[in-house]
Design an enzyme around this catalytic site. Structure first.
Site, PDB file in Angstrom:
ATOM      1  N   ALA A  26       0.806  -1.224   0.000  1.00 42.61           N
ATOM      2  CA  ALA A  26       0.000   0.000   0.000  1.00 42.61           C
ATOM      3  C   ALA A  26       0.841   1.276   0.000  1.00 42.61           C
ATOM      4  O   ALA A  26       0.399   2.317  -0.488  1.00 42.61           O
ATOM      5  CB  ALA A  26      -0.921  -0.016   1.214  1.00 42.61           C
ATOM      6  N   PHE A  37      -2.428   0.845   5.256  1.00 39.75           N
ATOM      7  CA  PHE A  37      -3.240   0.214   6.297  1.00 39.75           C
ATOM      8  C   PHE A  37      -2.730   0.515   7.701  1.00 39.75           C
ATOM      9  O   PHE A  37      -3.478   0.912   8.576  1.00 39.75           O
ATOM     10  CB  PHE A  37      -3.271  -1.313   6.076  1.00 39.75           C
ATOM     11  N   GLN A 108       0.220  -6.442  -3.512  1.00 40.22           N
ATOM     12  CA  GLN A 108      -0.860  -6.701  -2.543  1.00 40.22           C
ATOM     13  C   GLN A 108      -2.001  -5.711  -2.768  1.00 40.22           C
ATOM     14  O   GLN A 108      -3.022  -5.788  -2.112  1.00 40.22           O
ATOM     15  CB  GLN A 108      -0.326  -6.528  -1.112  1.00 40.22           C
ATOM     16  N   ASP A 111      -5.645  -1.543  -6.232  1.00 42.51           N
ATOM     17  CA  ASP A 111      -6.012  -0.230  -6.805  1.00 42.51           C
ATOM     18  C   ASP A 111      -5.750  -0.124  -8.311  1.00 42.51           C
ATOM     19  O   ASP A 111      -6.102   0.877  -8.936  1.00 42.51           O
ATOM     20  CB  ASP A 111      -5.274   0.904  -6.061  1.00 42.51           C
ATOM     21  N   HIS A 126      -3.633 -10.111  -3.622  1.00 40.05           N
ATOM     22  CA  HIS A 126      -4.800  -9.943  -2.750  1.00 40.05           C
ATOM     23  C   HIS A 126      -6.049  -9.600  -3.555  1.00 40.05           C
ATOM     24  O   HIS A 126      -6.956  -8.934  -3.070  1.00 40.05           O
ATOM     25  CB  HIS A 126      -4.523  -8.889  -1.671  1.00 40.05           C
ATOM     26  N   CYS A 137     -25.757 -16.039  -6.176  1.00 40.13           N
ATOM     27  CA  CYS A 137     -25.834 -16.893  -7.382  1.00 40.13           C
ATOM     28  C   CYS A 137     -24.491 -17.016  -8.092  1.00 40.13           C
ATOM     29  O   CYS A 137     -24.382 -17.715  -9.094  1.00 40.13           O
ATOM     30  CB  CYS A 137     -26.890 -16.355  -8.351  1.00 40.13           C
ATOM     31  N   CYS A 160     -30.558 -11.104  -8.734  1.00 40.96           N
ATOM     32  CA  CYS A 160     -31.149 -12.157  -7.875  1.00 40.96           C
ATOM     33  C   CYS A 160     -31.348 -11.647  -6.446  1.00 40.96           C
ATOM     34  O   CYS A 160     -31.893 -12.359  -5.605  1.00 40.96           O
ATOM     35  CB  CYS A 160     -30.258 -13.402  -7.871  1.00 40.96           C
ATOM     36  N   SER A 198       4.612  -3.305   4.950  1.00 43.67           N
ATOM     37  CA  SER A 198       5.085  -3.623   6.304  1.00 43.67           C
ATOM     38  C   SER A 198       5.426  -5.101   6.424  1.00 43.67           C
ATOM     39  O   SER A 198       5.938  -5.524   7.461  1.00 43.67           O
ATOM     40  CB  SER A 198       4.008  -3.252   7.324  1.00 43.67           C
TER      41      SER A 198
END
Ligand code: OAD
Length: 254
Positions: A26, A37, A108, A111, A126, A137, A160, A198
């Site tokens: 990130a 994060f 990870q 974006d 990720h 569904c 649905c 990290s």
């Protein structure tokens, strides 16, 4: 840049490497305006002070998402904002590829900024916002089908009646199959760049840090990580600064 000697060592490593793995987190996108994060001004602290969640990580937990998808979709609005553009560092990586380096991006991030910058070989470990599925569904959706709904601040539902979830990996979900098959074999490369992470989240941090024993590495991260001693060249610096300096030096010599 604090240490010129290490910078020149890193430049030499990049220059002589043909196959380069980039592992991004990130931190590579914070200068685009997307929160990371775990920094003190990152998403988890932001959630703690602005959202009524039982704990910040609940935003990426399936049970909580089904009960209350709004916080996750609020976050998605920020990531999908059309004014979010790649950083100098994303562009630097795409430029290295244009110079003939074989660059494999393992990110990870969901974006999609590596794609926008022009990198070609990207593994989104990720998951991604680019596709989504109905939780009832299992119908598949493209981001274009749900982008406007998300940007209007509305939660997208399938015909649905089921809740739609972007194919971003939540806690407890498996990573995409391609990640496991990639790391099943012995990974080969001349260099690995670890940028803006990290290295706290398993299993991907384990896959990556195991490679450090065999392959030279450059890590750029504002804060210290538990793997700092295991990398060849360490920069506790801003990624854009690193990218600009490296780009300038390499432009003259590649
Ligand atoms: P973290 O927030 O854990 O780490 C980002 C790192 O980037 C921090 O250590 C910052 O110091 C650093 N950083 C921030 N801005 C920077 C800049 N301009 N230049 C250099 N470094 C900078 O983010 P990740 O490691 O990517 O998972 O987090 C991994 C996973 O945790 C995410 O993919 C997400 C999250 O829970 C899921 O959603 C499944």
């Amino acid at each position: 840049m604090q240490n010129n000697q290490t910078l020149f060592e890193a430049i030499e490593l990049i220059k002589k490497s043909e196959e380069i793995i980039v592992f991004s987190g990130a931190g590579i996108s914070t200068k685009s305006g997307i929160l990371d994060f775990r920094s003190s001004d990152g998403l988890y602290n932001h959630i703690s002070s602005n959202y009524d969640l039982p704990y910040p990580e609940a935003i990426f937990e399936l049970d909580y998402f089904i009960e209350n998808p709004k916080p996750f979709y609020n976050l998605a609005m920020g990531i999908l904002d059309q004014y979010i553009r790649p950083t100098k560092c994303h562009e630097f990586l795409a430029w290295l590829e244009e110079q003939g380096k074989q660059i494999k991006i393992i990110t990870q991030n969901s974006d999609m900024l590596h794609q926008v910058a022009g990198s070609q070989d990207i593994m989104e470990c990720h998951g991604t916002f680019n596709s989504a599925h109905c939780l009832e569904c299992e119908s598949e959706f493209h981001l274009d089908d749900i982008r406007d709904t998300i940007l209007e601040g509305t939660v997208p539902y399938c015909d649905c009646g089921g809740l739609i979830k972007p194919d971003v990996v939540f806690f407890g979900e498996d990573l995409p199959e391609e990640v496991y098959s990639y790391f099943e074999k012995e990974v080969e490369a001349d260099l690995i760049l670890i940028l803006g992470t990290s290295l706290n989240v398993l299993p991907i941090s384990k896959f990556i840090t195991e490679i450090l024993e065999r392959i030279p590495s450059i890590m750029v991260n504002l804060e210290a990580t538990q793997y700092d001693k295991e990398v060849t060249c360490l920069f506790n610096e801003d990624l854009n600064e690193f990218a600009e300096l490296s780009w300038g030096l390499l432009e003259k010599s590649l």
